[in-house]
Design a protein around this motif. Structure first.
Motif, mmCIF file in Angstrom:
data_model
loop_
_atom_site.group_PDB
_atom_site.id
_atom_site.type_symbol
_atom_site.label_atom_id
_atom_site.label_comp_id
_atom_site.label_asym_id
_atom_site.label_seq_id
_atom_site.Cartn_x
_atom_site.Cartn_y
_atom_site.Cartn_z
ATOM 1 N N ASP A 152 19.124 -6.441 -24.900
ATOM 2 C CA ASP A 152 19.319 -4.840 -24.584
ATOM 3 C C ASP A 152 20.281 -4.423 -25.973
ATOM 4 O OD1 ASP A 152 20.713 -2.336 -22.400
ATOM 5 O OD2 ASP A 152 19.331 -2.313 -24.126
ATOM 6 N N ALA A 153 19.930 -4.383 -27.117
ATOM 7 C CA ALA A 153 20.902 -4.189 -28.097
ATOM 8 C C ALA A 153 20.735 -2.596 -28.675
ATOM 9 C CB ALA A 153 20.084 -5.088 -29.360
ATOM 10 N N ASP A 154 21.798 -2.575 -29.008
ATOM 11 C CA ASP A 154 22.512 -0.959 -29.412
ATOM 12 C C ASP A 154 22.696 -1.127 -31.080
ATOM 13 O OD1 ASP A 154 24.898 1.328 -28.856
ATOM 14 O OD2 ASP A 154 22.973 1.506 -29.729
ATOM 15 N N ILE A 155 21.512 -0.899 -31.936
ATOM 16 C CA ILE A 155 21.539 -0.892 -33.079
ATOM 17 C C ILE A 155 20.932 0.398 -33.897
ATOM 18 C CG2 ILE A 155 20.748 -2.188 -35.419
ATOM 19 C CD1 ILE A 155 23.098 -3.873 -33.922
ATOM 20 N N PRO A 156 21.659 1.039 -34.558
ATOM 21 C CA PRO A 156 21.194 2.183 -35.343
ATOM 22 C C PRO A 156 20.254 1.946 -36.468
ATOM 23 C CG PRO A 156 23.713 2.392 -35.222
ATOM 24 C CD PRO A 156 23.343 1.046 -34.972
ATOM 25 N N LEU A 157 19.094 2.726 -36.662
ATOM 26 C CA LEU A 157 18.194 2.246 -37.623
ATOM 27 C C LEU A 157 17.613 3.585 -38.198
ATOM 28 C CD1 LEU A 157 15.865 0.235 -35.151
ATOM 29 C CD2 LEU A 157 17.266 -0.964 -37.024
ATOM 30 N N VAL A 158 17.048 3.348 -39.484
ATOM 31 C CA VAL A 158 16.285 4.419 -40.077
ATOM 32 C C VAL A 158 14.889 3.688 -40.585
ATOM 33 C CG1 VAL A 158 16.100 5.986 -42.005
ATOM 34 C CG2 VAL A 158 18.305 5.479 -41.305
ATOM 35 N N ALA A 159 13.733 4.402 -40.053
ATOM 36 C CA ALA A 159 12.620 4.313 -40.341
ATOM 37 C C ALA A 159 11.940 5.192 -41.234
ATOM 38 C CB ALA A 159 11.558 4.138 -38.956
ATOM 39 N N LYS A 283 17.206 4.450 -33.366
ATOM 40 C CA LYS A 283 17.958 3.276 -32.938
ATOM 41 C C LYS A 283 17.022 2.374 -32.001
ATOM 42 C CE LYS A 283 20.014 5.548 -28.630
ATOM 43 N NZ LYS A 283 21.216 5.745 -27.876
ATOM 44 N N ILE A 284 17.570 1.305 -31.666
ATOM 45 C CA ILE A 284 16.592 0.652 -30.690
ATOM 46 C C ILE A 284 16.964 1.320 -29.445
ATOM 47 C CG2 ILE A 284 16.452 -1.681 -29.452
ATOM 48 C CD1 ILE A 284 17.465 -2.954 -31.929
ATOM 49 N N GLY A 285 15.493 1.418 -28.708
ATOM 50 C CA GLY A 285 15.662 2.154 -27.582
ATOM 51 C C GLY A 285 14.709 1.465 -26.530
ATOM 52 N N ARG A 286 14.315 2.125 -25.355
ATOM 53 C CA ARG A 286 13.635 1.749 -24.157
ATOM 54 C C ARG A 286 12.431 1.482 -24.263
ATOM 55 N NH1 ARG A 286 14.874 5.846 -19.456
ATOM 56 N NH2 ARG A 286 13.833 7.130 -21.116
ATOM 57 N N GLY A 287 11.869 0.709 -23.294
ATOM 58 C CA GLY A 287 10.380 0.535 -23.332
ATOM 59 C C GLY A 287 9.714 1.764 -22.652
ATOM 60 N N ALA A 288 8.352 1.532 -22.435
ATOM 61 C CA ALA A 288 7.428 2.912 -22.066
ATOM 62 C C ALA A 288 8.192 3.306 -20.828
ATOM 63 C CB ALA A 288 6.263 2.316 -21.902
ATOM 64 N N THR A 289 7.854 4.696 -20.610
ATOM 65 C CA THR A 289 8.184 5.188 -19.479
ATOM 66 C C THR A 289 7.090 5.966 -18.708
ATOM 67 O OG1 THR A 289 10.075 5.823 -20.694
ATOM 68 C CG2 THR A 289 9.756 7.177 -18.461
ATOM 69 N N LEU A 290 7.060 5.600 -17.390
ATOM 70 C CA LEU A 290 5.802 6.154 -16.681
ATOM 71 C C LEU A 290 5.962 7.473 -15.731
ATOM 72 C CD1 LEU A 290 3.374 3.699 -14.827
ATOM 73 C CD2 LEU A 290 4.528 5.325 -13.471
ATOM 74 N N TYR A 291 5.125 8.272 -15.623
ATOM 75 C CA TYR A 291 5.184 9.302 -14.786
ATOM 76 C C TYR A 291 3.846 9.464 -13.956
ATOM 77 C CZ TYR A 291 8.594 10.480 -18.782
ATOM 78 O OH TYR A 291 9.310 10.325 -19.661
ATOM 79 N N ARG A 292 4.080 9.582 -12.631
ATOM 80 C CA ARG A 292 2.875 9.571 -11.840
ATOM 81 C C ARG A 292 2.836 11.135 -11.525
ATOM 82 N NH1 ARG A 292 -0.491 5.914 -9.734
ATOM 83 N NH2 ARG A 292 -1.949 6.927 -8.203
ATOM 84 N N ASP A 293 1.932 11.715 -11.792
ATOM 85 C CA ASP A 293 1.423 13.192 -11.737
ATOM 86 C C ASP A 293 0.950 13.275 -10.244
ATOM 87 O OD1 ASP A 293 2.125 13.145 -14.336
ATOM 88 O OD2 ASP A 293 0.262 13.086 -15.077
#
Ligand SMILES: Nc1ncnc2c1ncn2[C@@H]1O[C@H](COP(=O)(O)OP(=O)(O)OP(=O)(O)O)[C@@H](O)[C@H]1O
Ligand SMILES: N[C@@H](CCO)C(=O)O
Length: 293
Positions: A152-159, A283-293
């Motif tokens: 779970d890294a916290d690294i700034p990035l530019v893509a 920056k390095i971020g989280r994985g996929a986020t699920l929303y149950r409608d």
């Protein structure tokens, strides 16, 4: 209906070909699924005109088949295809998580990684997990043939994404068939340095670990302006720069205060080569986020 937002990802990170990957904070794909008798696909958003809706040719089709989960699948693309930012992998990861929920398959995110990898194989011809693993699990990931390790890294990035297209399939064709012991030692050293940097949230070590003499040089030749862009990013403060995934995207590691200058330098570098480009300060971020409608 189930909705999933899956992030862009940057694979390889220089020294980790087919093994390293990092989830980015943005951009992202959004996938919505509803049960159906057979799988149909609808694609909208960034580059949708270049993405097939045929289930046999879209990454989400192989995922639906692997999960025995026929559905109407709507993909809203936030990640341009053929970008090097894990566009195909994000859709596959989002579909895997969404269909797993829709049909209550009960698989863990780690168990969904190889299933999403089947989607990747549809477009690149080979299974590689270094985009779908971070897209599902988040952070910096080390994907081997046995398992996936997450930091779970916290690294700034530019893509930086130039307005040219390089397909993963074509970019895999230029990968050298083998390596010398000297190249192996060089790569292992950089890979270990990068991994240490991720564990310590140290952009300097991560940047040092992005050097690669094996795959990157061959792929840089496919990206007009790459050398100038890399030099400009380093001059603006980047700690390391390399090809993002199979390209043409270019990824830079940095300190947060330098991100804006690096983004401008990379865009200007491509423009000096006659190529339009856009940059994501991320920056390095989280994985996929699920929303149950
Ligand atoms: N759902 C999808 N999203 C994006 N591309 C898709 C999808 N399904 C099939 N494709 C095809 O996959 C190709 C883009 O995938 P490719 O792996 O080449 O690039 P990328 O995923 O953007 O970059 P990289 O994998 O190097 O990070 C295009 O030819 C596109 O038509
Ligand atoms: N490791 C893969 C990643 C593609 O995003 C490649 O470089 O072909």
């Amino acid at each position: 209906m189930v909705t999933v937002r899956a992030p862009a990802t940057s694979a390889n990170l220089g020294s980790g070909f087919d093994v390293f990957g990092a989830a980015l904070d943005r951009p992202a794909d959004v996938v919505r699924v509803e049960k159906a008798e057979r799988t149909t696909i609808e694609v909208t958003g960034y580059g949708a005109e270049f993405i097939p809706e045929d289930p046999d040719r879209n990454t989400v089709g192989a995922v639906a088949e692997a999960l025995d989960a026929p559905a109407h699948i709507r993909i809203d693309k936030g990640i341009r295809p053929s970008s090097g930012l894990g566009s195909s992998g994000a859709s596959a990861a989002a579909a895997a998580l969404a269909l797993n929920e829709l049909y209550d398959r009960g698989l863990s995110r780690r168990e969904l990684v190889p299933i999403a990898g089947k989607g990747e194989a549809t477009v690149s011809g080979e299974v590689h997990l270094d985009n779908v693993a971070p897209a599902l699990l988040g952070g910096f990931t080390v994907a081997t043939d046995r398992d996936v390790t997450v930091v779970d890294a916290d690294i700034p990035l530019v893509a930086c994404l130039p307005e040219i297209a390089v397909s993963t399939r074509d970019a895999r064709d230029v990968v050298p068939a083998g390596a010398t012991m000297e190249q192996l030692i060089y790569t292992v050293g950089r890979a270990a340095t990068l991994t240490t940097g991720m564990c310590r949230d140290d952009p300097r070590l991560v940047g040092k670990g992005m050097h690669d003499r094996l795959v990157t040089p061959a792929r840089a030749d496919l990206i007009a302006g790459y050398d100038g862009v890399r030099e400009a990013a380093l001059a603006a403060g980047a700690t390391g720069v390399t090809v993002s995934g199979a390209g043409p995207g270019v990824i830079a590691a940095c300190y947060p205060e330098d991100r804006q200058d690096i983004a401008a330098a990379m865009v200007n570098g491509f423009e000096d080569a006659g190529v339009d480009a856009r940059a994501y300060q991320t920056k390095i971020g989280r994985g996929a986020t699920l929303y149950r409608d």
